[in-house]
Design a protein around this motif. Structure first.
Motif, PDB file in Angstrom:
ATOM      1  N   GLN A 108       0.851  -1.185   0.000  1.00  0.00           N
ATOM      2  CA  GLN A 108       0.000   0.000   0.000  1.00  0.00           C
ATOM      3  C   GLN A 108       0.890   1.240   0.000  1.00  0.00           C
ATOM      4  O   GLN A 108       1.895   1.277   0.723  1.00  0.00           O
ATOM      5  N   HIS A 109       0.505   2.233  -0.786  1.00  0.00           N
ATOM      6  CA  HIS A 109       1.242   3.496  -0.828  1.00  0.00           C
ATOM      7  C   HIS A 109       2.738   3.267  -1.068  1.00  0.00           C
ATOM      8  O   HIS A 109       3.590   3.947  -0.496  1.00  0.00           O
ATOM      9  N   GLY A 110       3.057   2.255  -1.881  1.00  0.00           N
ATOM     10  CA  GLY A 110       4.436   1.996  -2.250  1.00  0.00           C
ATOM     11  C   GLY A 110       5.261   1.259  -1.218  1.00  0.00           C
ATOM     12  O   GLY A 110       6.471   1.056  -1.427  1.00  0.00           O
ATOM     13  N   GLN A 111       4.644   0.820  -0.131  1.00  0.00           N
ATOM     14  CA  GLN A 111       5.394   0.128   0.921  1.00  0.00           C
ATOM     15  C   GLN A 111       4.763  -1.222   1.247  1.00  0.00           C
ATOM     16  O   GLN A 111       3.528  -1.353   1.268  1.00  0.00           O
ATOM     17  N   PRO A 112       5.584  -2.239   1.522  1.00  0.00           N
ATOM     18  CA  PRO A 112       5.024  -3.537   1.930  1.00  0.00           C
ATOM     19  C   PRO A 112       4.405  -3.442   3.325  1.00  0.00           C
ATOM     20  O   PRO A 112       5.004  -2.869   4.235  1.00  0.00           O
ATOM     21  N   ILE A 113       3.202  -3.965   3.454  1.00  0.00           N
ATOM     22  CA  ILE A 113       2.536  -3.968   4.763  1.00  0.00           C
ATOM     23  C   ILE A 113       2.386  -5.382   5.327  1.00  0.00           C
ATOM     24  O   ILE A 113       2.111  -5.551   6.519  1.00  0.00           O
ATOM     25  N   PHE A 114       2.608  -6.409   4.473  1.00  0.00           N
ATOM     26  CA  PHE A 114       2.334  -7.784   4.897  1.00  0.00           C
ATOM     27  C   PHE A 114       3.096  -8.725   3.972  1.00  0.00           C
ATOM     28  O   PHE A 114       3.236  -8.470   2.774  1.00  0.00           O
ATOM     29  N   HIS A 115       3.580  -9.815   4.560  1.00  0.00           N
ATOM     30  CA  HIS A 115       4.337 -10.817   3.799  1.00  0.00           C
ATOM     31  C   HIS A 115       3.815 -12.192   4.179  1.00  0.00           C
ATOM     32  O   HIS A 115       3.653 -12.498   5.366  1.00  0.00           O
ATOM     33  N   LEU A 116       3.538 -13.033   3.177  1.00  0.00           N
ATOM     34  CA  LEU A 116       3.008 -14.373   3.428  1.00  0.00           C
ATOM     35  C   LEU A 116       3.721 -15.398   2.567  1.00  0.00           C
ATOM     36  O   LEU A 116       3.988 -15.150   1.390  1.00  0.00           O
ATOM     37  N   SER A 117       4.036 -16.533   3.175  1.00  0.00           N
ATOM     38  CA  SER A 117       4.489 -17.707   2.431  1.00  0.00           C
ATOM     39  C   SER A 117       3.455 -18.802   2.644  1.00  0.00           C
ATOM     40  O   SER A 117       3.001 -19.035   3.775  1.00  0.00           O
ATOM     41  N   ALA A 118       3.054 -19.445   1.568  1.00  0.00           N
ATOM     42  CA  ALA A 118       2.039 -20.502   1.655  1.00  0.00           C
ATOM     43  C   ALA A 118       2.502 -21.725   0.883  1.00  0.00           C
ATOM     44  O   ALA A 118       3.172 -21.608  -0.153  1.00  0.00           O
ATOM     45  N   SER A 119       2.141 -22.895   1.391  1.00  0.00           N
ATOM     46  CA  SER A 119       2.460 -24.153   0.725  1.00  0.00           C
ATOM     47  C   SER A 119       1.170 -24.918   0.481  1.00  0.00           C
ATOM     48  O   SER A 119       0.309 -24.995   1.369  1.00  0.00           O
ATOM     49  N   CYS A 120       1.027 -25.449  -0.715  1.00  0.00           N
ATOM     50  CA  CYS A 120      -0.163 -26.217  -1.091  1.00  0.00           C
ATOM     51  C   CYS A 120       0.269 -27.629  -1.490  1.00  0.00           C
ATOM     52  O   CYS A 120       1.400 -27.850  -1.947  1.00  0.00           O
ATOM     53  N   GLN A 121      -0.655 -28.567  -1.344  1.00  0.00           N
ATOM     54  CA  GLN A 121      -0.321 -29.972  -1.576  1.00  0.00           C
ATOM     55  C   GLN A 121      -1.457 -30.686  -2.286  1.00  0.00           C
ATOM     56  O   GLN A 121      -2.636 -30.435  -2.010  1.00  0.00           O
ATOM     57  N   ALA A 122      -1.101 -31.578  -3.195  1.00  0.00           N
ATOM     58  CA  ALA A 122      -2.084 -32.492  -3.760  1.00  0.00           C
ATOM     59  C   ALA A 122      -2.445 -33.536  -2.697  1.00  0.00           C
ATOM     60  O   ALA A 122      -1.609 -33.929  -1.881  1.00  0.00           O
ATOM     61  N   HIS A 123      -3.686 -33.987  -2.681  1.00  0.00           N
ATOM     62  CA  HIS A 123      -4.140 -34.932  -1.650  1.00  0.00           C
ATOM     63  C   HIS A 123      -3.343 -36.229  -1.720  1.00  0.00           C
ATOM     64  O   HIS A 123      -3.042 -36.755  -2.794  1.00  0.00           O
TER      65      HIS A 123
END
Length: 305
Positions: A108-123
């Motif tokens: 937002q407004h040129g600055q990072p406000i939040f960082h997320l790493s996510a992992s997904c998997q096949a069943h």
């Protein structure tokens, strides 16, 4: 999807839930860039559950079909501006044979406000065990938030807060098992809090998507998790003016299928608080006792001077 358990029927998605679903329906700007709207919050910053859920939506829109999130790890970097849109940029870190990893930065407004790493998997099938669901009253015997909140209106530092809280949570049917922190400020208790929750309306048809249910649980997971920290010290929280708080980091593991429109028990506790920070851990169970999600969060918990 496996049998999600039973619950009494409730109405199709009402306007407040449709508004939340619209909030999570991000606009695609480029292949891996998305834009999300914000909404006015009870406090003058974006609700952490909103930005976490939107970031997970962005990540999942770049993942091969059939792979669901099994974990996320996130940091809240700056307060979000509820009056401005948020841009989510997704990095495609890895696409393996079984797992897919994504990194998302919210700006937002040129600055990072939040960082997320996510992992997904096949069943896939494998070894299985789980912790036992704690005993708790049936959610249908507990008062809804809109029934409970007026009893405590006189405790808030701003008399407009109860109505703002109800509006902010209108898409969620949230039921406390015991009195929330703001109701018993000054009375230290065991650092444990339990709430039942589900979306305030059914999600059927085109909305019956397991990824959406995971993102909705992510949204709700930030609503009450730090309550257990407050309970240990008899603090009522920011709403009664005896604590200043904010989420710092947030981690979730998604173990088993669930539906966000069926009752889920959020069992929360705090093992420690120190240095102006409090740690809380939560487990989310389906009504029939399956452990669906584990959550850990650390937040700023400061006493005003």
């Amino acid at each position: 999807m496996n049998d999600p358990g039973t619950s009494e029927p409730h109405d199709p998605a009402p306007e407040d839930l449709l508004d939340l679903l619209d909030l999570l329906d991000l606009e695609r700007v480029e292949q891996d860039i998305f834009r999300g709207a914000s909404r006015q919050a009870v406090i003058p910053r974006v609700f952490g559950g909103q930005v976490a859920a939107q970031a997970l939506v962005a990540a999942c829109r770049t993942v091969p079909e059939g792979r669901l999130p099994h974990s996320l790890h996130a940091y809240f970097l700056r307060p979000g501006d509820p009056g401005a849109p948020i841009v989510y940029t997704v990095d495609r870190i890895r696409d393996g044979r079984s797992f897919t990893t994504r990194r998302v930065v919210a700006v937002q407004h040129g600055q990072p406000i939040f960082h997320l790493s996510a992992s997904c998997q096949a069943h896939e099938d494998g070894l299985e065990h789980q912790a036992r669901m704690p005993g708790t009253p049936d959610p249908d015997t507990l008062p809804r938030a809109e029934e409970m909140m007026p009893r405590y209106a006189h405790l808030f530092s701003d008399p407009r807060v109860p109505q703002k809280l109800l509006k902010a949570r209108a898409a969620v049917d949230l039921r406390y098992v015991e009195a929330p922190p703001f109701a018993r400020a000054g009375e230290p208790r065991e650092p444990r809090s339990q709430v039942w929750f589900r979306t305030n309306g059914k999600l059927d048809g085109l909305l019956d998507d397991p990824t959406l249910h995971i993102c909705l649980a992510t949204y709700v997971s930030d609503m009450t998790l730090l309550d257990s920290v407050l309970l240990a010290h008899g603090r009522g929280g920011w709403a009664v003016g005896d604590v200043v708080g904010a989420s710092l980091d947030h981690a979730m593991w998604f173990h088993r299928p669930f539906r966000a429109d069926e009752w889920l028990l959020y069992d929360q506790e705090s093992p420690t608080a120190q240095g102006g920070r409090g740690l809380a851990a939560g487990r989310i169970f389906t009504r029939d006792g399956r452990l669906a999600v584990s959550v850990i969060q650390e937040g700023v918990v400061r006493v005003p001077r």
